[in-house]
Design an enzyme around this catalytic site. Structure first.
Site, PDB file in Angstrom:
ATOM      1  N   GLY A  11      56.813  26.069  43.094  1.00  0.00           N
ATOM      2  CA  GLY A  11      56.454  26.731  44.341  1.00  0.00           C
ATOM      3  C   GLY A  11      56.436  25.846  45.574  1.00  0.00           C
ATOM      4  O   GLY A  11      55.745  26.155  46.548  1.00  0.00           O
ATOM      5  N   THR A  12      57.242  24.775  45.561  1.00  0.00           N
ATOM      6  CA  THR A  12      57.255  23.935  46.774  1.00  0.00           C
ATOM      7  C   THR A  12      57.901  24.671  47.947  1.00  0.00           C
ATOM      8  O   THR A  12      57.513  24.469  49.097  1.00  0.00           O
ATOM      9  CB  THR A  12      57.969  22.595  46.534  1.00  0.00           C
ATOM     10  OG1 THR A  12      59.325  22.845  46.167  1.00  0.00           O
ATOM     11  CG2 THR A  12      57.264  21.786  45.451  1.00  0.00           C
ATOM     12  N   ASN A  13      58.871  25.532  47.650  1.00  0.00           N
ATOM     13  CA  ASN A  13      59.453  26.320  48.746  1.00  0.00           C
ATOM     14  C   ASN A  13      58.459  27.351  49.275  1.00  0.00           C
ATOM     15  O   ASN A  13      58.383  27.600  50.477  1.00  0.00           O
ATOM     16  CB  ASN A  13      60.748  26.994  48.293  1.00  0.00           C
ATOM     17  CG  ASN A  13      61.922  26.034  48.310  1.00  0.00           C
ATOM     18  OD1 ASN A  13      62.388  25.641  49.372  1.00  0.00           O
ATOM     19  ND2 ASN A  13      62.375  25.632  47.135  1.00  0.00           N
ATOM     20  N   HIS A 109      69.438  28.386  47.328  1.00  0.00           N
ATOM     21  CA  HIS A 109      70.180  27.788  46.200  1.00  0.00           C
ATOM     22  C   HIS A 109      70.422  26.312  46.509  1.00  0.00           C
ATOM     23  O   HIS A 109      70.852  25.976  47.619  1.00  0.00           O
ATOM     24  CB  HIS A 109      71.506  28.531  46.003  1.00  0.00           C
ATOM     25  CG  HIS A 109      72.273  28.002  44.844  1.00  0.00           C
ATOM     26  ND1 HIS A 109      71.975  28.344  43.539  1.00  0.00           N
ATOM     27  CD2 HIS A 109      73.294  27.107  44.776  1.00  0.00           C
ATOM     28  CE1 HIS A 109      72.786  27.691  42.726  1.00  0.00           C
ATOM     29  NE2 HIS A 109      73.590  26.938  43.452  1.00  0.00           N
TER      30      HIS A 109
HETATM   31  C1  GRF Z   1      64.590  24.969  44.108  1.00  0.00           C
HETATM   32  O1  GRF Z   1      65.434  23.889  43.841  1.00  0.00           O
HETATM   33  C2  GRF Z   1      65.392  26.157  44.564  1.00  0.00           C
HETATM   34  O2  GRF Z   1      66.520  25.814  45.308  1.00  0.00           O
HETATM   35  C3  GRF Z   1      65.820  26.740  43.255  1.00  0.00           C
HETATM   36  O3  GRF Z   1      64.701  26.570  42.407  1.00  0.00           O
HETATM   37  C4  GRF Z   1      63.906  25.483  42.853  1.00  0.00           C
HETATM   38  C5  GRF Z   1      62.511  25.988  43.096  1.00  0.00           C
HETATM   39  O4  GRF Z   1      61.587  24.992  43.365  1.00  0.00           O
HETATM   40  N1  GRF Z   1      66.296  28.099  43.441  1.00  0.00           N
HETATM   41  P1  GRF Z   1      60.120  25.373  43.860  1.00  0.00           P
HETATM   42  O5  GRF Z   1      59.507  26.283  42.810  1.00  0.00           O
HETATM   43  O6  GRF Z   1      60.201  26.017  45.198  1.00  0.00           O
HETATM   44  O7  GRF Z   1      59.371  24.055  43.911  1.00  0.00           O
END
Ligand code: GRF
Length: 214
Positions: A11-13, A109
């Site tokens: 969930g870093t994004n 992505h």
């Molecule tokens: C990221 O690399 C995103 O591009 C891919 O999955 C990963 C998710 O990472 N689709 P996070 O859970 O947001 O840390």
């Protein structure tokens, strides 16, 4: 604009989105739901800490995929988001969800589409393949989700240089830091402020300035 964020892992994004809403890099936006298929996703902890509503529903709870797909659609329709953000979501989005939210689902992505994308390209695999191929540049892409895998209109891309001593893990982290955590919040802000239109499978962003990505 109300957004639902779909997650499966760290969930870093999601955190980048939460932080960007808090500090004003994303405006006109609130998170109405965080959905995870994985009860152990750390993303859920992030949602809880931020006081954002979340739902965990795993396909394993259902007898068949079709029942899960119906439940997922219902969860999303109940939250009634203007935009669905796939932020590391490993669930294949059912066609009925794509149809219910046309050009209202975006995905991040971790490569420069059309390289290293499509079926089987997720997580560390994307970076393993990029290093195996010996490319000098990779990056990240934010795109709209259509019925295909990673085939929808591209909203933003940002390149990241590859180093000769990169491992998949090191490259994954650098692509997140330098690209994903920047372009995903930026794309959400553009959409929230009605700056994004899609025409003939191409995205037009009002006042787009590529230099602002760096
Ligand atoms: C990221 O690399 C995103 O591009 C891919 O999955 C990963 C998710 O990472 N689709 P996070 O859970 O947001 O840390």
């Amino acid at each position: 604009m109300k957004i639902a964020v779909m997650v499966s892992g760290g969930g870093t994004n999601l955190q980048a989105i939460i932080d960007s809403i808090a500090d004003g890099r994303i405006t006109n936006t609130e998170i109405c739901l965080v959905y995870s298929n994985n009860p152990n996703a750390y993303a859920i902890e992030r949602a809880r800490k931020a006081g954002v509503p979340y739902v965990v529903k795993s396909p394993k709870e259902f007898e068949n995929r079709s029942d899960f797909n119906d439940a997922l659609l219902q969860i999303l329709q109940d939250a009634a988001p203007d935009l669905i953000v796939l932020a590391g979501c490993l669930v294949v989005i059912p066609e009925q969800v794509v149809k219910a939210f046309p050009n209202r689902i975006i995905n991040i992505h971790p490569s420069l589409i059309p390289s290293f994308c499509g079926t089987g390209y997720y997580g560390l695999k994307v970076h393993e393949k990029a290093l195996e191929r010996g490319v000098r540049v990779s990056g990240a892409t934010v795109h709209f989700v259509d019925e295909g895998t990673d085939t929808g209109p591209i909203i933003l891309q940002k390149p990241v240089m590859i180093r000769q001593d990169d491992t998949p893990e090191v490259l994954q982290k650098r692509i997140m830091e330098q690209a994903e955590w920047k372009i995903l919040p930026m794309a959400i802000d553009f959409i929230a402020n009605n700056r994004v239109t899609v025409k003939d499978h191409r995205v037009i962003i009002e006042g787009y300035d590529p230099d602002a990505l760096f």
